[in-house]
Design a protein around this motif. Structure first.
Motif, short mmCIF file in Angstrom:
data_model
loop_
_atom_site.label_atom_id
_atom_site.label_comp_id
_atom_site.label_asym_id
_atom_site.label_seq_id
_atom_site.Cartn_x
_atom_site.Cartn_y
_atom_site.Cartn_z
N ILE A 9 0.85 -1.18 0.00
CA ILE A 9 0.00 0.00 0.00
C ILE A 9 0.89 1.23 0.00
O ILE A 9 1.80 1.34 0.83
N ASN A 10 0.63 2.15 -0.93
CA ASN A 10 1.34 3.43 -0.94
C ASN A 10 0.71 4.34 0.10
O ASN A 10 -0.51 4.55 0.07
N ILE A 11 1.51 4.86 1.00
CA ILE A 11 1.02 5.80 2.00
C ILE A 11 1.69 7.15 1.75
O ILE A 11 2.90 7.28 1.86
N GLN A 12 0.89 8.12 1.36
CA GLN A 12 1.42 9.43 0.97
C GLN A 12 1.41 10.38 2.17
O GLN A 12 0.53 11.23 2.29
N THR A 13 2.38 10.21 3.05
CA THR A 13 2.51 11.09 4.20
C THR A 13 3.97 11.17 4.61
O THR A 13 4.72 10.21 4.47
N ALA A 56 -10.27 -3.96 1.62
CA ALA A 56 -10.73 -3.55 2.95
C ALA A 56 -9.58 -3.00 3.79
O ALA A 56 -9.75 -2.02 4.53
N LEU A 57 -8.41 -3.62 3.66
CA LEU A 57 -7.24 -3.15 4.39
C LEU A 57 -6.83 -1.75 3.93
O LEU A 57 -6.54 -0.87 4.76
N THR A 58 -6.85 -1.52 2.63
CA THR A 58 -6.51 -0.20 2.09
C THR A 58 -7.51 0.85 2.58
O THR A 58 -7.13 1.95 2.96
N LYS A 59 -8.77 0.49 2.60
CA LYS A 59 -9.81 1.41 3.08
C LYS A 59 -9.60 1.73 4.56
O LYS A 59 -9.74 2.89 4.98
N LEU A 60 -9.24 0.73 5.34
CA LEU A 60 -8.97 0.93 6.77
C LEU A 60 -7.80 1.88 6.99
O LEU A 60 -7.87 2.79 7.82
N ALA A 68 -3.95 6.90 0.85
CA ALA A 68 -3.39 5.56 0.74
C ALA A 68 -3.97 4.89 -0.50
O ALA A 68 -5.16 5.06 -0.79
N SER A 69 -3.14 4.18 -1.23
CA SER A 69 -3.62 3.49 -2.42
C SER A 69 -2.98 2.11 -2.52
O SER A 69 -1.81 1.93 -2.18
#
Length: 83
Positions: A9-13, A56-60, A68-69
């Motif tokens: 998952i890409n986390i843009q932070t 579901a994990l990405t949505k969470l 997040a994508s």
């Protein structure tokens, strides 16, 4: 022998606290065995687990940090648990 999933998952932070919150959310998801942040800029979260729903994990995670994508889902056999 267990069928595992590797979810990226890409986390843009750039906020360390936000990354920690995202990891905590991922660890609580059903079936997750490990969570790791990778990459030079620490913007890739790699989750390993059995029976984990990637969407579901990405949505969470997105609920925690907003940006997040889902990048990749890969299945593999974990031979270490078979003995």
């Amino acid at each position: 022998m267990m069928l595992q999933k590797k979810i990226v998952i890409n986390i843009q932070t750039s906020c360390e606290k936000c990354r920690t919150e995202a990891m905590k959310a991922a660890v609580k998801a059903s079936g997750v065995n490990s969570v790791e942040v990778q990459g030079e800029d620490k913007k890739r979260m790699v989750v390993i687990g059995e029976g984990v729903d990637a969407a579901a994990l990405t949505k969470l995670v997105r609920k925690k940090i907003k940006n997040a994508s889902l990048e990749m889902v890969q299945q593999f056999w974990d031979w270490e648990d078979s003995y």
